[in-house]
Design a protein around this motif. Sequence first.
Motif, mmCIF file in Angstrom:
data_model
loop_
_atom_site.group_PDB
_atom_site.id
_atom_site.type_symbol
_atom_site.label_atom_id
_atom_site.label_comp_id
_atom_site.label_asym_id
_atom_site.label_seq_id
_atom_site.Cartn_x
_atom_site.Cartn_y
_atom_site.Cartn_z
ATOM 1 N N LEU A 322 0.828 -1.209 0.000
ATOM 2 C CA LEU A 322 0.000 0.000 0.000
ATOM 3 C C LEU A 322 0.859 1.253 0.000
ATOM 4 N N ALA A 323 1.982 1.214 0.707
ATOM 5 C CA ALA A 323 2.846 2.396 0.803
ATOM 6 C C ALA A 323 3.703 2.607 -0.428
ATOM 7 N N VAL A 558 -2.508 6.691 -0.340
ATOM 8 C CA VAL A 558 -3.370 6.836 0.835
ATOM 9 C C VAL A 558 -4.489 5.802 0.924
ATOM 10 N N ALA A 559 -4.469 4.761 0.100
ATOM 11 C CA ALA A 559 -5.491 3.711 0.234
ATOM 12 C C ALA A 559 -5.401 3.115 1.625
ATOM 13 N N PRO A 560 -6.508 3.003 2.358
ATOM 14 C CA PRO A 560 -6.451 2.473 3.718
ATOM 15 C C PRO A 560 -6.175 0.982 3.768
ATOM 16 N N ASP A 586 -8.513 8.811 -8.507
ATOM 17 C CA ASP A 586 -8.709 7.380 -8.755
ATOM 18 C C ASP A 586 -7.549 6.526 -8.279
ATOM 19 N N ALA A 587 -6.336 7.053 -8.383
ATOM 20 C CA ALA A 587 -5.159 6.307 -7.928
ATOM 21 C C ALA A 587 -4.982 6.406 -6.413
ATOM 22 N N LEU A 588 -5.778 7.230 -5.755
ATOM 23 C CA LEU A 588 -5.696 7.425 -4.310
ATOM 24 C C LEU A 588 -4.284 7.814 -3.896
ATOM 25 N N LEU A 605 -11.623 10.087 1.891
ATOM 26 C CA LEU A 605 -11.931 9.013 0.958
ATOM 27 C C LEU A 605 -13.442 8.832 0.920
ATOM 28 N N THR A 606 -13.986 8.746 -0.282
ATOM 29 C CA THR A 606 -15.438 8.683 -0.449
ATOM 30 C C THR A 606 -15.805 7.459 -1.273
ATOM 31 N N PRO A 607 -16.706 6.628 -0.768
ATOM 32 C CA PRO A 607 -17.122 5.442 -1.540
ATOM 33 C C PRO A 607 -17.848 5.841 -2.823
ATOM 34 N N VAL A 608 -17.678 5.011 -3.817
ATOM 35 C CA VAL A 608 -18.422 5.172 -5.069
ATOM 36 C C VAL A 608 -19.715 4.389 -4.922
#
Length: 609
Positions: A322-323, A558-560, A586-588, A605-608
Amino acid sequence: MKTQAYSYSDTIAGYVTQVDRAARSFDLQTSNGGEFRAYLTPNTYARIAENLEDSYQDCTGRMAEMLQPGQQVFAYCVFYPQAGELRAEVKSMVFPGEGAGVYRHEEPDWWIRQIRSIANSYLRWQFNYPSQSIDYRNYRTILHLAGGKKGDYLQETDTISRMVYGMASAYMLTGEESFLEAAEKGTEYLRGHMRFRDAEEDLIYWYHGVQVSGDREHKLLTSEFGDDYDSLPMYEQIYALAGPTQTYRLTGDPRILYDIEKTIELFDKFYKDDEKGGYFSHIDPISLDPRSPLLDKGNNRARKNWNSVGDHAPAYLINLWLATGEEKHLDFLVDTADTIVKHFPDYAHSPFVQERFHEDWSHDSTWNWQQDRAVVGHNLKIAWNLMRIHSIRPNDDYVQLAEKIAQLMPDVGSDRLRGGWYDVVERTLAPGEEAHRFVWHDRKAWWQQEQAILAYLILQGCLGDKDYEKHGREAAAFYNAFFLDHDDGGVYFNVLANGLPYLLGNERLKGSHSMSAYHSTELCYLSATYINLLIKKEPMCLYFKPRPDGFPGRVLRVAPDILPKGSVRLTAVEVDGRPYAAFDADALSVQLPDSRQDVRVKVTLTPVK
């Protein structure tokens, strides 16, 4: 001779099906379809599940309102023999929420508030913070029920690393500076006291821990734990990376990345089986040979197990990917998943996976305490992590195995009468048996509840199955009703089958070889992620604090967690409290500004939907 009937007490977890106001009774249906009639008494009392640091949520005066069809409830009853039957009289009740289908643990800030409380408890217990500064020389592995230190002067590398993980995760959810300070200082302490750099091999490995006395310390190279004595077990090396890796996600400190990469090189050079696949569980501390005869005394010569293969993913590897987004780390993740799918299922003989193996992947059913026994949580952990990896490298085999585990486990690993998940059971049934026997007890451990909750939350979030929703809710409801220590803080190690805390021996402790601020905070961090972003479709904020030299190309990812592609977008960024526009929704990811100092980054972060 007439058999005497006895009264006894127990908990029933179920859903209200009907209420008889005149008789002051209600009917409950348990998770597996069992039916009970329960009677209220003048002394029955009730509460709604409260979070850590919440006030007591009494609802005794509202029991008639709360007892509605569809409402889940945990009813602690005394069963009295009467007219040839057993009459269940309710002494107390816990409701997971105010209404059928309402669960407090699904509130957007529930898990965020819980992780804040747990992290603050460990800061207070370990460092007397905020009265004193955060100083890891004062860290101790053993903590009593109320957080007091035993005074054994042992500092285990893994428990410090696990606490560091908890502090880093708490910062990511709350943005509170004390948690980041604890994560960074803990990482520095691990680097300065628990890390060994082999200059000849150009590798890094980690001590088991140190014994401290004043300003003197005695380093313990090999494991002091009974199963692994005088060896370098893979899982200790793995979990030494858990805290630093989560801290790296926040700061991008290149020294941490160097340590992680060099430790992975150790794995690949000395633990990896290039011929037959997978990783050995132990190596000799002198020769670094997994086949050394010296490992025979612990039955660890040329062995492989769940920890040496599967624990890479949740402990550090997913967070490392993720990092960094580096393909080599993703390839490593896929290799662990493929190895599990290939070798762990054994459904012709048992509903549980195999966990221990010889070098050639033949089953090891005689190893020490495990023998031919199943750890319930390891099965659930496999389902949870396969679904994570599937979201970035889709593979039907991962989903099929995860779903098979999810569908088998409730009947063989959970308590369908009282709620919660069991610990260790016999893998197979003896002739005439209808239920898998408990190996030692029917108590329920905090970390196994975590695996159940996260497995069913991610399965629900990714696949949307109502059964997964039900099992996830039931697991989380049981955990929040019974595991939170509202007196002393943190969570209990074990509870009895009926949910009452078990407070004897090691299971009385808040800190031990097995327990630190890890599983409880990991549960908070990922439950908040899965419930808000995948299930309830609520926005969520995360916090980071990159260093000036942090992250190659100054790109902050920043994806959790690994979530299904396209399920979440990055909708807002603040840098040092000001709106910031250089990000890829989109790539967060965030293109960080050039800076000579650390910058505070807040992302939404907002869900689609």
